[in-house]
Scaffold this motif. Structure first.
Motif, PDB file in Angstrom:
ATOM      1  N   ASP A  49     -44.739  25.395  14.847  1.00  0.00           N
ATOM      2  CA  ASP A  49     -45.420  26.140  13.804  1.00  0.00           C
ATOM      3  C   ASP A  49     -46.464  27.061  14.443  1.00  0.00           C
ATOM      4  OD1 ASP A  49     -46.004  26.531  10.895  1.00  0.00           O
ATOM      5  OD2 ASP A  49     -47.967  25.831  11.555  1.00  0.00           O
ATOM      6  N   VAL A  50     -46.496  28.314  14.020  1.00  0.00           N
ATOM      7  CA  VAL A  50     -47.418  29.294  14.602  1.00  0.00           C
ATOM      8  C   VAL A  50     -48.868  28.871  14.417  1.00  0.00           C
ATOM      9  CG1 VAL A  50     -48.210  31.686  14.492  1.00  0.00           C
ATOM     10  CG2 VAL A  50     -45.777  31.179  14.271  1.00  0.00           C
ATOM     11  N   VAL A  51     -49.171  28.306  13.280  1.00  0.00           N
ATOM     12  CA  VAL A  51     -50.538  27.864  12.999  1.00  0.00           C
ATOM     13  C   VAL A  51     -50.966  26.785  13.988  1.00  0.00           C
ATOM     14  CG1 VAL A  51     -52.051  26.770  11.296  1.00  0.00           C
ATOM     15  CG2 VAL A  51     -50.346  28.466  10.566  1.00  0.00           C
ATOM     16  N   THR A  52     -50.072  25.847  14.263  1.00  0.00           N
ATOM     17  CA  THR A  52     -50.377  24.784  15.233  1.00  0.00           C
ATOM     18  C   THR A  52     -50.599  25.358  16.628  1.00  0.00           C
ATOM     19  OG1 THR A  52     -49.015  23.237  13.962  1.00  0.00           O
ATOM     20  CG2 THR A  52     -49.576  22.606  16.219  1.00  0.00           C
ATOM     21  N   GLU A  53     -49.746  26.312  17.022  1.00  0.00           N
ATOM     22  CA  GLU A  53     -49.872  26.927  18.347  1.00  0.00           C
ATOM     23  C   GLU A  53     -51.206  27.663  18.480  1.00  0.00           C
ATOM     24  OE1 GLU A  53     -48.611  26.838  21.868  1.00  0.00           O
ATOM     25  OE2 GLU A  53     -46.868  26.640  20.562  1.00  0.00           O
ATOM     26  N   GLU A  54     -51.586  28.396  17.439  1.00  0.00           N
ATOM     27  CA  GLU A  54     -52.861  29.117  17.478  1.00  0.00           C
ATOM     28  C   GLU A  54     -54.043  28.149  17.505  1.00  0.00           C
ATOM     29  OE1 GLU A  54     -52.798  31.688  14.114  1.00  0.00           O
ATOM     30  OE2 GLU A  54     -51.533  33.213  15.093  1.00  0.00           O
ATOM     31  N   LYS A  55     -53.941  27.083  16.742  1.00  0.00           N
ATOM     32  CA  LYS A  55     -55.010  26.080  16.730  1.00  0.00           C
ATOM     33  C   LYS A  55     -55.162  25.447  18.109  1.00  0.00           C
ATOM     34  CE  LYS A  55     -56.442  21.762  14.502  1.00  0.00           C
ATOM     35  NZ  LYS A  55     -56.061  20.698  13.522  1.00  0.00           N
ATOM     36  N   LEU A  56     -54.026  25.136  18.755  1.00  0.00           N
ATOM     37  CA  LEU A  56     -54.076  24.547  20.088  1.00  0.00           C
ATOM     38  C   LEU A  56     -54.734  25.494  21.082  1.00  0.00           C
ATOM     39  CD1 LEU A  56     -53.249  22.102  21.829  1.00  0.00           C
ATOM     40  CD2 LEU A  56     -51.118  23.304  22.331  1.00  0.00           C
ATOM     41  N   GLY A  57     -54.403  26.799  20.971  1.00  0.00           N
ATOM     42  CA  GLY A  57     -55.010  27.785  21.862  1.00  0.00           C
ATOM     43  C   GLY A  57     -56.513  27.863  21.690  1.00  0.00           C
ATOM     44  N   ARG A  58     -56.982  27.812  20.438  1.00  0.00           N
ATOM     45  CA  ARG A  58     -58.433  27.865  20.193  1.00  0.00           C
ATOM     46  C   ARG A  58     -59.126  26.615  20.730  1.00  0.00           C
ATOM     47  NH1 ARG A  58     -56.646  29.650  15.076  1.00  0.00           N
ATOM     48  NH2 ARG A  58     -57.104  27.605  14.177  1.00  0.00           N
ATOM     49  N   ILE A  59     -58.518  25.459  20.537  1.00  0.00           N
ATOM     50  CA  ILE A  59     -59.126  24.225  21.033  1.00  0.00           C
ATOM     51  C   ILE A  59     -59.134  24.219  22.567  1.00  0.00           C
ATOM     52  CG2 ILE A  59     -58.883  21.716  21.138  1.00  0.00           C
ATOM     53  CD1 ILE A  59     -57.730  21.800  18.318  1.00  0.00           C
ATOM     54  N   ASP A  60     -58.044  24.725  23.162  1.00  0.00           N
ATOM     55  CA  ASP A  60     -57.971  24.785  24.621  1.00  0.00           C
ATOM     56  C   ASP A  60     -59.088  25.656  25.176  1.00  0.00           C
ATOM     57  OD1 ASP A  60     -56.622  24.111  27.076  1.00  0.00           O
ATOM     58  OD2 ASP A  60     -55.943  26.180  27.152  1.00  0.00           O
ATOM     59  N   GLN A  61     -59.336  26.802  24.548  1.00  0.00           N
ATOM     60  CA  GLN A  61     -60.416  27.680  24.982  1.00  0.00           C
ATOM     61  C   GLN A  61     -61.771  27.009  24.782  1.00  0.00           C
ATOM     62  OE1 GLN A  61     -60.395  31.480  23.028  1.00  0.00           O
ATOM     63  NE2 GLN A  61     -62.113  32.279  24.206  1.00  0.00           N
ATOM     64  N   ALA A  62     -61.951  26.323  23.650  1.00  0.00           N
ATOM     65  CA  ALA A  62     -63.205  25.612  23.400  1.00  0.00           C
ATOM     66  C   ALA A  62     -63.425  24.507  24.424  1.00  0.00           C
ATOM     67  CB  ALA A  62     -63.201  25.022  21.989  1.00  0.00           C
ATOM     68  N   LEU A  63     -62.338  23.864  24.847  1.00  0.00           N
ATOM     69  CA  LEU A  63     -62.437  22.807  25.853  1.00  0.00           C
ATOM     70  C   LEU A  63     -62.962  23.370  27.172  1.00  0.00           C
ATOM     71  CD1 LEU A  63     -61.781  19.773  26.200  1.00  0.00           C
ATOM     72  CD2 LEU A  63     -59.539  20.442  27.047  1.00  0.00           C
ATOM     73  N   ASP A  64     -62.448  24.538  27.576  1.00  0.00           N
ATOM     74  CA  ASP A  64     -62.925  25.179  28.802  1.00  0.00           C
ATOM     75  C   ASP A  64     -64.396  25.571  28.690  1.00  0.00           C
ATOM     76  OD1 ASP A  64     -60.565  25.041  30.290  1.00  0.00           O
ATOM     77  OD2 ASP A  64     -59.742  26.805  29.307  1.00  0.00           O
ATOM     78  N   GLU A  65     -64.782  26.138  27.551  1.00  0.00           N
ATOM     79  CA  GLU A  65     -66.175  26.559  27.364  1.00  0.00           C
ATOM     80  C   GLU A  65     -67.122  25.360  27.357  1.00  0.00           C
ATOM     81  OE1 GLU A  65     -66.022  28.743  23.752  1.00  0.00           O
ATOM     82  OE2 GLU A  65     -65.127  30.542  24.664  1.00  0.00           O
ATOM     83  N   THR A  66     -66.699  24.275  26.719  1.00  0.00           N
ATOM     84  CA  THR A  66     -67.529  23.070  26.695  1.00  0.00           C
ATOM     85  C   THR A  66     -67.679  22.476  28.084  1.00  0.00           C
ATOM     86  OG1 THR A  66     -66.674  22.611  24.479  1.00  0.00           O
ATOM     87  CG2 THR A  66     -67.859  20.838  25.562  1.00  0.00           C
ATOM     88  N   LYS A  67     -66.588  22.513  28.877  1.00  0.00           N
ATOM     89  CA  LYS A  67     -66.659  21.986  30.245  1.00  0.00           C
ATOM     90  C   LYS A  67     -67.601  22.831  31.106  1.00  0.00           C
ATOM     91  CE  LYS A  67     -65.233  19.302  33.659  1.00  0.00           C
ATOM     92  NZ  LYS A  67     -65.917  19.881  34.815  1.00  0.00           N
ATOM     93  N   ARG A  68     -67.540  24.158  30.947  1.00  0.00           N
ATOM     94  CA  ARG A  68     -68.446  25.020  31.727  1.00  0.00           C
ATOM     95  C   ARG A  68     -69.906  24.751  31.354  1.00  0.00           C
ATOM     96  NH1 ARG A  68     -64.204  28.915  31.362  1.00  0.00           N
ATOM     97  NH2 ARG A  68     -65.005  29.711  29.373  1.00  0.00           N
ATOM     98  N   ARG A  69     -70.172  24.564  30.063  1.00  0.00           N
ATOM     99  CA  ARG A  69     -71.536  24.250  29.629  1.00  0.00           C
ATOM    100  C   ARG A  69     -71.995  22.912  30.191  1.00  0.00           C
ATOM    101  NH1 ARG A  69     -73.040  21.578  24.678  1.00  0.00           N
ATOM    102  NH2 ARG A  69     -75.293  21.776  24.308  1.00  0.00           N
ATOM    103  N   LEU A  70     -71.112  21.920  30.169  1.00  0.00           N
ATOM    104  CA  LEU A  70     -71.448  20.608  30.721  1.00  0.00           C
ATOM    105  C   LEU A  70     -71.756  20.708  32.202  1.00  0.00           C
ATOM    106  CD1 LEU A  70     -71.613  17.522  30.477  1.00  0.00           C
ATOM    107  CD2 LEU A  70     -69.136  17.442  30.821  1.00  0.00           C
ATOM    108  N   ASP A  71     -70.935  21.443  32.952  1.00  0.00           N
ATOM    109  CA  ASP A  71     -71.170  21.604  34.390  1.00  0.00           C
ATOM    110  C   ASP A  71     -72.504  22.296  34.652  1.00  0.00           C
ATOM    111  OD1 ASP A  71     -68.761  20.415  34.917  1.00  0.00           O
ATOM    112  OD2 ASP A  71     -67.670  22.287  35.216  1.00  0.00           O
TER     113      ASP A  71
END
Length: 419
Positions: A49-71
């Motif tokens: 589902d396109v909606v699921t794919e887009e949601k996964l992409g947004r969460i993946d980007q948020a995961l990277d940003e959160t990790k950079r902030r934590l570091d």
């Protein structure tokens, strides 16, 4: 009575790190749930589902940003103040204190008499090829300590401090000449080992932070702390690129700049590669199997201390991989300040690693402590320039650093190619 004013700041920093780590853990749980839904859709409807794919992409980007902030928060919390000795170090001696006072005077007002006298007493040259004076040893030590934390390859590589401009290391091309012998038996003469030499020249790296005279006149500002804060990121970014892709001309030689060969035909002087079997991609079925091949291409002696090195986009693709039991191969760090893991091996994120493309060498795996050497020439120099960019004062800050592969058997590369 002495009051510890740093205690509230330390507690606040610890609370920020804890909150950032909690956010990271929550975001990864959301990533895992969304990716599981995506995989269920693939199995159930043979499509995503396109909606699921887009949601996964947004969460993946948020995961990277959160990790950079934590570091970033973890690094800031661990950073010692320059005004006091680090843990395990003694109180500054009189010579160090004298150097600090003279250096502060030079930085704030341009008065170089004190530094000239100190360098004359030390029988050292007053300036390098481009002028300038040595920073106090505590500033140099702190800059190197910070670089070891935030420069990804330096953090996992071996390091040598040298006094000259070149570090030479001998290595055996034929292996050691040795054998077994009885206690009282004659020792037969062994053949001389074939020796060759690796050279690691230290190249000049510079940064040029600027300050207003108002900042320099402010008595509260710790000028040494300001200088270390200004140059650390610039130095780390330049080093990070050079240690990965540098061509060795006026910069260190990165490990991706060396010749490569298929691991089955590996010879000393080249880095071995393992191919995915598909151009610009992992295999369609069982894509993680090639990671196992990469791990076991490395000899056991190197494998026990090995690390994966890749950039954010490659790591994003690997986060979706599971084993036959449904467990994710990529796992988040167990606590703040630790690395994520892939198949139980630490993962270092180096943005200068190439994205996945046809023929790209996008993943490195190896014991970088044995495989890659960083050399630092002792001394960081600063030249004060109040003329070039009035009304700002420029500080031309230089250090000399080199690097290169020292053990070609310790690093293997994953090549995204058919063969």
């Amino acid at each position: 009575m002495h009051t510890d004013l740093t205690a509230p700041e330390t507690k606040a920093a610890g609370a920020e790190v804890a909150a950032a780590f909690a956010d990271f853990a929550t975001t990864f749980e959301a990533f895992r749930e969304t990716n599981d839904s995506r995989l269920s859709e693939i199995e159930g409807r043979l499509g995503v589902d396109v909606v699921t794919e887009e949601k996964l992409g947004r969460i993946d980007q948020a995961l990277d940003e959160t990790k950079r902030r934590l570091d970033r928060l973890t690094l800031a919390a661990r950073r010692p103040a320059l005004g006091a000795p680090a843990a395990g170090e003694g109180v500054e001696d009189a010579a160090a204190q004298e150097h600090k006072v003279a250096f502060t005077g030079y930085m704030k007002s341009g008065e170089a008499g004190g530094l000239k006298a100190l360098e004359s007493k030390a029988l050292s040259a007053g300036s390098g090829p481009d002028g300038g004076y040595l920073v106090p040893t505590n500033v140099e030590r702190e800059v190197l300590r910070r670089l070891a934390t935030i420069s990804p390859i330096r953090a996992i590589a071996a390091n040598r401090v040298i006094s000259g401009g070149l570090y030479k290391r001998a290595f055996s091309t034929t292996g050691p000449a040795s054998g077994w012998v009885a206690e009282t038996a004659a020792r037969p003469q062994t053949a001389s080992p074939g020796l060759a030499e690796l050279n690691f020249p230290a190249m000049e790296l510079y940064a040029m932070p600027a300050a207003t005279q108002t900042l320099l006149d402010d008595a509260v500002v710790d000028i040494e702390q300001w200088l270390a804060d200004e140059v650390e990121t610039v130095f780390a970014e330049q080093e990070g690129t050079a240690f990965v892709t540098g061509d060795g001309t006026n910069k260190p030689k990165g490990f991706l700049a060396y010749d490569t060969v298929a691991d089955a035909s590996w010879i000393w002087g080249k880095l071995g590669t393992v191919s995915t079997g598909v151009d610009a991609a992992f295999a369609a079925s069982n894509p993680s199997d090639i990671l196992i091949d990469l791990i076991y291409a490395l000899k056991a002696g190197y494998r026990q201390n090995a690390t994966f090195v890749m950039n954010r986009k490659t790591q994003s693709a690997i986060r979706k991989f599971k084993d036959s039991q449904g467990n994710y191969l990529w796992q988040p760090p167990a606590s703040a300040g630790q690395s994520a893991t892939l198949m139980s091996f630490p993962v270092v994120e180096a943005e200068d690693m190439p994205d996945i493309a046809a023929g790209s060498l996008s993943i490195a795996f190896g014991d970088f402590r044995r495989g890659y050497l960083v050399v630092d020439r002792a001394g960081v120099r600063v030249l004060r320039d109040p003329f070039s960019s009035k009304p700002y004062v420029l500080f031309y800050t230089t250090k000399r650093v080199g690097g290169g592969v020292q053990d070609f058997a310790a690093i293997k590369l994953l090549k995204f190619a058919a063969s």
